[in-house]
Design a protein around this motif. Structure first.
Motif, short mmCIF file in Angstrom:
data_model
loop_
_atom_site.label_atom_id
_atom_site.label_comp_id
_atom_site.label_asym_id
_atom_site.label_seq_id
_atom_site.Cartn_x
_atom_site.Cartn_y
_atom_site.Cartn_z
N LYS A 57 0.79 -1.24 0.00
CA LYS A 57 0.00 0.00 0.00
C LYS A 57 0.82 1.28 0.00
O LYS A 57 0.26 2.36 -0.13
CB LYS A 57 -0.93 0.00 1.22
CG LYS A 57 -1.99 -1.08 1.14
CD LYS A 57 -2.91 -1.02 2.32
CE LYS A 57 -3.96 -2.12 2.20
NZ LYS A 57 -4.87 -2.11 3.36
N LEU A 58 2.13 1.17 0.15
CA LEU A 58 2.95 2.38 0.22
C LEU A 58 4.28 2.11 -0.46
O LEU A 58 4.87 1.03 -0.30
CB LEU A 58 3.19 2.78 1.67
CG LEU A 58 4.01 4.04 1.91
CD1 LEU A 58 3.23 5.28 1.48
CD2 LEU A 58 4.39 4.15 3.38
N ILE A 59 4.76 3.09 -1.21
CA ILE A 59 6.08 3.02 -1.83
C ILE A 59 6.88 4.20 -1.34
O ILE A 59 6.43 5.35 -1.42
CB ILE A 59 5.98 3.06 -3.37
CG1 ILE A 59 5.19 1.88 -3.90
CG2 ILE A 59 7.37 3.09 -3.99
CD1 ILE A 59 4.92 1.93 -5.38
N THR A 60 8.06 3.94 -0.83
CA THR A 60 8.98 5.02 -0.48
C THR A 60 10.07 5.05 -1.55
O THR A 60 10.43 4.02 -2.12
CB THR A 60 9.62 4.81 0.91
OG1 THR A 60 10.31 3.56 0.92
CG2 THR A 60 8.57 4.82 2.00
N PHE A 61 10.58 6.25 -1.82
CA PHE A 61 11.61 6.38 -2.86
C PHE A 61 12.37 7.67 -2.65
O PHE A 61 11.99 8.52 -1.84
CB PHE A 61 10.98 6.35 -4.26
CG PHE A 61 10.01 7.46 -4.54
CD1 PHE A 61 10.43 8.62 -5.17
CD2 PHE A 61 8.68 7.33 -4.19
CE1 PHE A 61 9.54 9.64 -5.46
CE2 PHE A 61 7.77 8.35 -4.47
CZ PHE A 61 8.20 9.51 -5.10
N THR A 62 13.46 7.81 -3.39
CA THR A 62 14.26 9.02 -3.36
C THR A 62 13.84 9.88 -4.55
O THR A 62 13.81 9.41 -5.68
CB THR A 62 15.76 8.68 -3.47
OG1 THR A 62 16.11 7.84 -2.39
CG2 THR A 62 16.61 9.93 -3.44
N ARG A 63 13.53 11.12 -4.26
CA ARG A 63 13.11 12.04 -5.32
C ARG A 63 14.23 13.05 -5.57
O ARG A 63 14.79 13.60 -4.64
CB ARG A 63 11.85 12.78 -4.92
CG ARG A 63 11.35 13.70 -6.00
CD ARG A 63 9.99 14.26 -5.64
NE ARG A 63 9.56 15.15 -6.69
CZ ARG A 63 9.30 16.43 -6.51
NH1 ARG A 63 9.39 16.95 -5.31
NH2 ARG A 63 8.94 17.18 -7.51
N GLY A 64 14.53 13.29 -6.82
CA GLY A 64 15.58 14.25 -7.16
C GLY A 64 16.96 13.69 -6.85
O GLY A 64 17.13 12.53 -6.50
N ARG A 65 17.94 14.53 -6.97
CA ARG A 65 19.30 14.12 -6.65
C ARG A 65 20.14 15.35 -6.37
O ARG A 65 19.84 16.45 -6.85
CB ARG A 65 19.92 13.31 -7.78
CG ARG A 65 20.12 14.09 -9.06
CD ARG A 65 20.60 13.16 -10.18
NE ARG A 65 20.77 13.92 -11.41
CZ ARG A 65 21.95 14.22 -11.93
NH1 ARG A 65 23.05 13.83 -11.35
NH2 ARG A 65 22.03 14.89 -13.05
N ALA A 66 21.17 15.18 -5.59
CA ALA A 66 22.13 16.25 -5.33
C ALA A 66 23.30 16.04 -6.28
O ALA A 66 23.98 15.03 -6.21
CB ALA A 66 22.58 16.21 -3.88
#
Length: 191
Positions: free
Chosen positions: A171-180
């Motif tokens: 029911k939930l997806i975590t992820f990294t958005r963007g980048r440095a």
């Protein structure tokens, strides 16, 4: 593709460790191959794969019976799986099966909660310069037959990001958005 050797001595600069579902075994990338060791006794590492190509990130299936990994053994960095077994108390790998066949590098994140597919991120869309999206792919029914890659979209449409993790209930997806971007030291922004 079976246990190819052991090493006694110092293992250094290991990368991309993954932990088995029971927490007793780890797999990591070292010297371009995948190695395994028990968590409570890392003094003896056993080589799990032996190939001239580079194997990198790996992930155990939810039930611990299979291992997925990324490798450039057939050109671009694609996803592969192996059936796991035990021999003399040590983890062993069966024949390697290819899951994807694309020409752009894929970054493995893990398995779908049901253990029937893999989750990864990649820049597969040519119009999206350097942008990564998140995808799933089912395991192939047989060798040489590849399932279609499915893009993960959010509730409001297109989702851009990397390193997706799907919660066990799905029911939930975590992820990294963007980048440095470290190549732009004076950059100030949302990345």
């Amino acid at each position: 593709p079976a246990t190819a050797g052991t090493t006694a001595g110092r293992v250094g600069f290991v990368q991309f460790p993954s932990l088995s579902p029971d927490g007793k075994t780890m797999v990591f990338s070292w010297l371009g191959d995948l190695w395994t060791a028990p968590v409570d006794d890392t003094s003896l590492a056993v080589r799990l794969t032996s190939h001239p190509a580079e194997e990198r990130r790996s992930a155990f299936s939810p039930d611990g019976s299979m291992l997925a990994f990324e490798s450039d053994r057939d050109g671009g960095r694609n996803l592969f799986v192996v059936q796991l077994g035990r021999e003399g108390g040590k983890l062993t790998a069966g024949p390697v099966r290819r899951v994807t066949a694309v020409d752009r590098p894929l970054s493995l994140s893990g398995w779908t909660p049901d253990g029937k597919g893999l989750v990864f991120s990649a820049g597969l869309e040519p119009a999206a310069y350097r942008g990564t999206r998140m995808f799933t792919v089912s395991l192939p029914a047989s060798d040489g037959v590849f399932a279609p890659i499915q893009r993960i979209d959010g509730p409001v449409g297109q989702a851009w990001g990397s390193q997706p993790r799907i919660r066990p209930d799905g029911k939930l997806i975590t992820f990294t958005r963007g980048r440095a971007d470290w190549t732009r030291p004076r950059y100030v922004g949302s990345g």
